[in-house]
Design an enzyme around this catalytic site. Structure first.
Site, short mmCIF file in Angstrom:
data_model
loop_
_atom_site.label_atom_id
_atom_site.label_comp_id
_atom_site.label_asym_id
_atom_site.label_seq_id
_atom_site.Cartn_x
_atom_site.Cartn_y
_atom_site.Cartn_z
N CYS A 2 0.85 -1.18 0.00
CA CYS A 2 0.00 0.00 0.00
C CYS A 2 0.88 1.23 0.00
CB CYS A 2 -0.86 0.08 1.27
SG CYS A 2 -1.90 -1.37 1.52
N GLY A 28 -0.44 0.29 -5.08
CA GLY A 28 -1.72 -0.34 -4.81
C GLY A 28 -2.81 0.22 -5.69
N ASN A 102 0.30 0.88 6.10
CA ASN A 102 1.05 0.08 5.12
C ASN A 102 1.81 -0.96 5.92
OD1 ASN A 102 4.01 0.63 3.06
ND2 ASN A 102 2.50 -1.00 2.94
N GLY A 103 1.57 -2.22 5.59
CA GLY A 103 2.24 -3.30 6.32
C GLY A 103 1.24 -4.38 6.65
N CYS A 242 12.46 -3.68 4.49
CA CYS A 242 12.11 -4.65 3.43
C CYS A 242 13.02 -4.47 2.22
CB CYS A 242 10.66 -4.45 3.02
SG CYS A 242 10.19 -5.42 1.58
N TYR A 248 11.97 -4.49 -6.19
CA TYR A 248 10.80 -4.45 -7.08
C TYR A 248 9.81 -3.34 -6.75
CZ TYR A 248 6.17 -5.87 -8.85
OH TYR A 248 4.94 -5.90 -9.46
N CYS A 388 5.71 -13.61 2.30
CA CYS A 388 5.91 -12.42 3.13
C CYS A 388 4.74 -12.26 4.09
CB CYS A 388 5.98 -11.17 2.25
SG CYS A 388 6.15 -9.66 3.24
N CYS A 440 15.33 -6.81 6.06
CA CYS A 440 14.64 -8.10 6.07
C CYS A 440 14.82 -8.71 4.69
CB CYS A 440 13.14 -7.90 6.33
SG CYS A 440 12.16 -9.41 6.09
N CYS A 443 11.82 -13.43 2.56
CA CYS A 443 11.21 -14.16 1.44
C CYS A 443 12.27 -14.92 0.63
CB CYS A 443 10.37 -13.24 0.57
SG CYS A 443 11.17 -11.71 0.16
P1 5GP Z 1 5.65 -14.89 -12.57
O1 5GP Z 1 6.49 -15.38 -13.70
O2 5GP Z 1 6.16 -15.31 -11.27
O3 5GP Z 1 4.21 -15.25 -12.80
O4 5GP Z 1 5.69 -13.29 -12.64
C1 5GP Z 1 6.90 -12.61 -12.58
C2 5GP Z 1 6.63 -11.13 -12.69
O5 5GP Z 1 5.87 -10.69 -11.55
C3 5GP Z 1 7.90 -10.31 -12.70
O6 5GP Z 1 7.93 -9.51 -13.87
C4 5GP Z 1 7.81 -9.42 -11.49
O7 5GP Z 1 8.14 -8.07 -11.82
C5 5GP Z 1 6.39 -9.47 -11.07
N1 5GP Z 1 6.31 -9.44 -9.59
C6 5GP Z 1 7.30 -9.60 -8.71
N2 5GP Z 1 6.86 -9.51 -7.45
C7 5GP Z 1 5.55 -9.26 -7.52
C8 5GP Z 1 4.56 -9.03 -6.54
O8 5GP Z 1 4.78 -9.04 -5.33
N3 5GP Z 1 3.31 -8.79 -7.01
C9 5GP Z 1 3.03 -8.75 -8.35
N4 5GP Z 1 1.79 -8.49 -8.75
N5 5GP Z 1 3.96 -8.97 -9.29
C10 5GP Z 1 5.20 -9.21 -8.88
FE1 SF4 Z 2 10.16 -7.56 2.24
FE2 SF4 Z 2 10.50 -10.14 1.72
FE3 SF4 Z 2 10.81 -9.23 4.22
FE4 SF4 Z 2 8.39 -9.30 3.09
S1 SF4 Z 2 9.67 -11.07 3.59
S2 SF4 Z 2 9.27 -7.63 4.29
S3 SF4 Z 2 8.87 -8.83 0.95
S4 SF4 Z 2 12.05 -8.71 2.40
MG MG Z 3 7.58 -7.36 -13.78
#
Ligand code: 5GP
Ligand code: SF4
Ligand code: MG
Length: 463
Positions: A2, A28, A102-103, A242, A248, A388, A440, A443
């Site tokens: 968020c 979000g 957020n969290g 995080c 990302y 996460c 952290c 994941c």
């Molecule tokens: P996958 O191949 O796992 O289906 O999708 C990979 C894509 O999902 C990557 O391009 C990446 O940027 C995107 N992505 C990475 N982390 C997340 C996330 O937490 N949420 C969403 N919606 N997309 C993510």
């Molecule tokens: Fe961030 Fe991953 Fe830790 Fe979640 S588990 S707070 S996504 S580093």
């Molecule tokens: Mg992507």
């Protein structure tokens, strides 16, 4: 995930909050809301969807007052519904309070069960609401003391902005999982936001981050000038910012945890090129999330950077698909390969992460169908092996491909000629982490910085 935003002592607080949310829309897209306060009278506007679609001129005009708090929601806990849209507003024994979070709280489920057993009635299915209940339940008559008491009962990740009739609180949990930056506008108004890209849009200057375990309290002095003071509500715990924000989530033009995200992203790509070189001719990013890392990979490997995939920024969220379904329709709406660049070439495809693997599989297929001879996938972080619990919407362990398959099996699943991820050491080096680590990275390691309640309990209703 968020975004949150708060502004205090500004003539157009509602509009500033709107802009602050627009800049942070990437955090979000499910719902958004703004609550403003005008001499103790609150106004709230919320809706489902994107900020610019929800807030018409007419709605913004209703958000009167000199203080406002805003939120965009990316559901991590609680169902997708307008009732869960934030800020949550209550009228309780401590006055009217509007809260944006957020969290994700890791013990919300337990607290909620306890409160419900003693008669509390919850209006939402979001974890955030327990904080308001705990504040209302506090026997402290002073609001700041009641907030402190409430926060000392919750665990997990929270960056919060809370608006009362005469104050704005900006709060970070004692480990500082999620970002929250403090800025000042040219006219002296105080603003807080998840990411500093919100400050750039409204002309605010970044001051500092809200420190973990503290609250910044903005209030008007008796002479009407706005001031802030910092109050500690808990001892800071070992930091756990995080790291995924830098991989990302955040925008590359933001400072997050005081560090430029762009610098991290490019370094992730450079280190990836050193650790995982590829015998290829060009480097192609998966836009937008893989772009900065691909720039770094290209610079380090001396392979030319090419826009082999073009992203459409105008695809809305609801599409009319022909009845005879088109293969990979969803991905095709967003990305289209450039045959001119890909045909006959051996390609390094750089992306930030593989979550389920389904999107990556479609993208690799798309690049091959456009004529690429070889596709070498490089990922700018280690395999995502654990969910996460701190506010990022990763799926359960069952759905995380790297929790279940080896790197080679993932390579085969996505159909790449080779697949390599950045190492954990490389990840920490890219963000210039300290030896004791201020981040952290659970994941990627499965080692969580907090005690967790049972995974089965959190399940799909984590907040
Ligand atoms: P996958 O191949 O796992 O289906 O999708 C990979 C894509 O999902 C990557 O391009 C990446 O940027 C995107 N992505 C990475 N982390 C997340 C996330 O937490 N949420 C969403 N919606 N997309 C993510
Ligand atoms: Fe961030 Fe991953 Fe830790 Fe979640 S588990 S707070 S996504 S580093
Ligand atoms: Mg992507």
């Amino acid at each position: 995930m968020c975004a949150i935003f708060g502004v205090y002592n500004h003539a157009e607080a509602g509009t500033e909050a709107y802009l602050g949310l627009c800049a942070q829309q990437h955090r979000g897209q499910e719902s958004a809301g703004i609550v403003s306060c005008n001499n103790g009278v609150f106004h709230a506007e919320k809706g489902m969807g994107h900020v610019a679609d929800i807030f018409s001129k007419r709605k913004l005009a209703k958000l009167l007052g000199t203080a406002a708090v805003g939120h965009t929601r990316y559901a991590t806990a609680g169902e997708t519904a307008l009732k869960n849209a934030q800020p949550l507003t209550v009228d309780c024994n401590k006055g009217v309070l509007a809260l944006a979070h957020n969290g994700n709280l890791t013990n919300a489920h337990e607290i909620r069960s306890r409160l419900e057993a003693s008669g509390s009635i919850f209006q939402t299915t979001s974890d955030t609401e327990v904080i308001l209940h705990l504040i209302a339940h506090s026997r402290e008559s002073d609001l700041t003391a009641a907030i402190s008491e409430a926060l000392n009962q919750v665990e997990g990740a929270y960056s919060l902005i809370l608006l009362s009739g005469n104050r704005l609180y900006a709060i970070r949990d004692p480990r500082g999982f999620r970002p929250l930056a403090h800025g000042v506008m040219p006219d002296g108004a105080h603003v807080v936001a998840s990411e500093t890209c919100a400050f750039d849009l409204i002309g605010a200057r970044y001051e500092n981050d809200v420190r973990p375990g503290t609250m910044l309290i903005a209030a008007l002095d008796s002479d009407g000038a706005g001031g802030v003071k910092e109050e500690r509500f808990a001892e800071a715990l070992p930091p756990a910012a995080c790291i995924f924000e830098h991989v990302y989530f955040s925008r590359p033009d933001s400072l997050v945890f005081g560090r430029p995200v762009y610098r991290s992203r490019e370094a992730l790509g450079r280190l990836l090129a050193r650790e995982a070189p590829a015998a290829a001719e060009i480097v192609v990013p998966v836009p937008d999330s893989g772009t900065a890392a691909a720039i770094g990979y290209s610079a380090e490997s001396k392979l030319p950077f090419k826009w082999g995939l073009i992203r459409s920024h105008y695809a809305g969220r609801t599409f009319i698909e022909p009845e005879q379904s088109i293969r990979d329709f969803g991905v095709k709406l967003k990305l289209n390969p450039v045959r001119e660049i890909l045909e006959g070439r051996s390609v390094v495809l750089v992306d930030d992460s593989i979550v389920r693997g389904t999107t990556s599989k479609k993208i690799v297929r798309m690049v091959r169908e456009a004529g690429a001879r070889e596709v070498h996938v490089r990922i700018s972080c280690p395999p995502t092996i654990s969910p996460c619990y701190y506010g990022v919407d990763t799926p359960t362990r069952d759905e995380l491909i790297a929790a279940n398959l080896s790197v080679d099996a993932i390579r085969e699943f996505i159909g790449a000629d080779s697949l390599q991820y950045l190492s954990l050491d490389g990840l920490h080096a890219a963000v210039e982490d300290s030896p004791t680590s201020r981040f952290c990275s659970a994941c990627y390691t499965g080692e969580y910085p907090t005690n967790l309640v049972q995974e089965s309990q959190i399940g799909r209703c984590r907040g």
